[in-house]
Write a protein that holds these residues in place. Structure first.
Motif, short mmCIF file in Angstrom:
data_model
loop_
_atom_site.label_atom_id
_atom_site.label_comp_id
_atom_site.label_asym_id
_atom_site.label_seq_id
_atom_site.Cartn_x
_atom_site.Cartn_y
_atom_site.Cartn_z
N ARG A 116 35.70 31.47 52.78
CA ARG A 116 36.46 30.63 51.87
C ARG A 116 35.71 30.35 50.57
NH1 ARG A 116 38.76 28.71 48.64
NH2 ARG A 116 40.20 26.97 48.49
N THR A 117 34.42 30.13 50.65
CA THR A 117 33.66 29.79 49.43
C THR A 117 33.46 30.98 48.50
OG1 THR A 117 31.58 30.17 50.62
CG2 THR A 117 32.42 27.91 50.56
N ALA A 118 33.72 32.20 48.98
CA ALA A 118 33.57 33.38 48.12
C ALA A 118 34.86 33.67 47.36
CB ALA A 118 33.19 34.60 48.96
N LEU A 119 35.95 32.99 47.73
CA LEU A 119 37.25 33.22 47.09
C LEU A 119 37.57 32.09 46.11
CD1 LEU A 119 39.42 34.19 50.20
CD2 LEU A 119 38.40 35.75 48.53
N SER A 120 38.35 32.40 45.11
CA SER A 120 38.87 31.35 44.24
C SER A 120 39.95 30.58 44.99
CB SER A 120 39.44 31.94 42.96
OG SER A 120 40.62 32.69 43.24
N ARG A 121 40.24 29.38 44.52
CA ARG A 121 41.30 28.59 45.14
C ARG A 121 42.63 29.31 45.07
NH1 ARG A 121 43.03 22.40 43.42
NH2 ARG A 121 44.83 22.22 44.84
N ARG A 139 51.42 39.71 45.04
CA ARG A 139 51.21 39.85 43.59
C ARG A 139 50.42 38.67 43.06
NH1 ARG A 139 56.71 41.64 43.61
NH2 ARG A 139 57.39 39.56 42.94
N GLY A 140 50.68 37.49 43.62
CA GLY A 140 49.91 36.31 43.23
C GLY A 140 48.44 36.46 43.60
N PHE A 141 48.19 37.04 44.77
CA PHE A 141 46.80 37.28 45.18
C PHE A 141 46.13 38.28 44.23
CE2 PHE A 141 43.72 39.91 47.48
CZ PHE A 141 42.81 38.94 47.86
N GLU A 142 46.85 39.33 43.89
CA GLU A 142 46.29 40.33 42.97
C GLU A 142 45.96 39.69 41.62
OE1 GLU A 142 47.46 44.70 41.07
OE2 GLU A 142 48.78 43.72 42.52
N GLY A 143 46.85 38.82 41.13
CA GLY A 143 46.57 38.12 39.88
C GLY A 143 45.36 37.23 39.99
N ALA A 144 45.25 36.51 41.12
CA ALA A 144 44.09 35.64 41.34
C ALA A 144 42.81 36.45 41.40
CB ALA A 144 44.28 34.83 42.62
N HIS A 164 42.13 39.22 39.87
CA HIS A 164 41.73 39.66 38.54
C HIS A 164 41.18 38.51 37.70
CE1 HIS A 164 42.81 43.83 38.79
NE2 HIS A 164 43.99 43.53 39.30
N ARG A 165 41.39 37.28 38.13
CA ARG A 165 40.82 36.13 37.43
C ARG A 165 39.50 35.68 38.04
NH1 ARG A 165 46.32 34.79 37.69
NH2 ARG A 165 45.97 33.33 39.41
N MET A 166 39.07 36.35 39.11
CA MET A 166 37.79 36.00 39.75
C MET A 166 36.62 36.57 38.96
SD MET A 166 38.54 36.47 43.86
CE MET A 166 36.77 36.61 44.20
N LEU A 167 35.45 36.01 39.19
CA LEU A 167 34.23 36.57 38.64
C LEU A 167 34.07 38.02 39.09
CD1 LEU A 167 31.60 33.72 39.20
CD2 LEU A 167 32.47 34.54 36.99
N TYR A 226 34.43 40.17 44.43
CA TYR A 226 35.51 40.90 43.74
C TYR A 226 35.45 42.38 44.07
CZ TYR A 226 37.96 43.14 39.85
OH TYR A 226 38.79 43.94 39.09
N ALA A 227 34.25 42.95 44.05
CA ALA A 227 34.10 44.39 44.26
C ALA A 227 34.45 44.79 45.69
CB ALA A 227 32.68 44.83 43.92
#
Length: 311
Positions: free
Chosen positions: A99-104, A141-146, A148-151, A156-157
């Motif tokens: 959980r801590t590695a993901l954005s909200r 699609r919302g997850f994909e957008g989120a 792309h907004r992650m570090l 992310y990789a």
């Protein structure tokens, strides 16, 4: 990053991508069935099981091969590891552990998608099924957008790497099933039914507009195959997926210093695809080429697990 964390992130990418693809596949199958001038439910839905690599397991259920039963199996069955429900269960379980590695936003998109299916026992008729899969697609699609907004870090990789591996496998199976199993016996290649099927396949990978942009000719099966196999401009093509795998492995390698067999195989696959033409593929045999591509993808997947020790 711990191997366990890397593995969870990688599988989040794979499971969310698989859930979205299965939702697209179900929608495309419903549309294909509706487009046919005569009932094509059995063939269309059987092909969906084959694309999802779920044909054998569905046979073990002893259920009638009806559109309702197959759509329920692909969408809601807990006994089908590739159903949308199973994929979202697994994605959410992995997401909870990292959980801590993901954005909200990324966590909430996965959780909302999971909640959409909680308590559902049946998909209902076509309209109800379409509503379910559209809701799932909206959340993925919302997850994909989120994402792309992650570090642009290791988390992310690894998610992107899992998604790219999954996407390549799904696209290859989709093309293979279409060319060899989808056209009804006695129908002409290039005829009205064939054109409807290819249009629906393009819809399944969001490629209708891309095809019209890249090709001035009308809808031709060999050009659709070229688009989905070799055109890097098409995000869901095998070429684009191969390039993305190399990109994510390079990013991870720069951060961790870990570069090994997975990098070598992935670069080799990318180079081979870049040097390949659609004429070469058809002279070799499309089915044979796609089978080899699926096998290569499996080897890269295994090498990634070994390289980052989450096998």
């Amino acid at each position: 990053m711990l191997s366990r964390t890397a593995g969870s992130l990688y599988w989040i990418g794979r499971y969310v991508e698989r859930a979205e693809f299965t939702a697209r596949l179900i929608e495309a199958t419903i549309r294909l069935d509706a487009l046919s001038p005569r009932p094509a439910g059995q063939g269309a839905w059987d092909s969906a099981l084959l694309v999802a690599a779920a044909d054998y397991d569905f046979g073990l259920t002893n259920e009638t091969r009806s559109p309702l039963n197959i759509s329920r199996y692909l969408t809601l069955s807990a006994s089908n590891p590739s159903s949308i429900r199973s994929c979202l269960d697994a994605a959410r379980s992995n997401a909870k552990s990292v959980r801590t590695a993901l954005s909200r936003d990324a966590w909430e998109a996965i959780n909302r998608a999971w909640l959409n299916l909680r308590g559902r026992a049946t998909t209902g008729g076509n309209q109800s099924t379409l509503s379910i899969v559209e809701a799932i697609r909206a959340e993925t699609r919302g997850f994909e957008g989120a994402l792309h907004r992650m570090l642009r870090n290791e988390a992310y990789a690894f998610i992107g790497l899992g998604a790219a591996i999954e996407r390549a496998d799904n696209t290859a199976r989709l093309i293979d099933v279409k060319y060899h199993l989808l056209l009804p016996d006695g129908e002409r290649v290039g005829g009205p039914i064939d054109r409807d099927q290819w249009t629906t396949i393009l819809h399944a990978v969001s490629a209708n507009t891309a095809y019209r942009w890249l090709y001035s000719e009308g809808l031709k099966p060999w050009l659709v195959a070229e688009l989905l196999c070799l055109r890097k401009e098409m995000p869901r093509s095998l070429a684009a997926s191969a390039e993305e795998v190399v990109m994510h492995l390079n990013a991870i390698g720069k951060r961790t210093g870990l570069q090994s067999e997975a990098d070598r195989i992935a670069r080799m696959r990318q180079s081979t695809i870049e040097r390949t033409s659609i004429d070469t593929i058809f002279s070799q045999g499309l089915h044979e080429w796609l089978s080899a591509t699926i096998a290569d993808n499996g080897r890269i997947h295994q090498a990634i697990g070994a390289q980052f020790r989450f096998g």
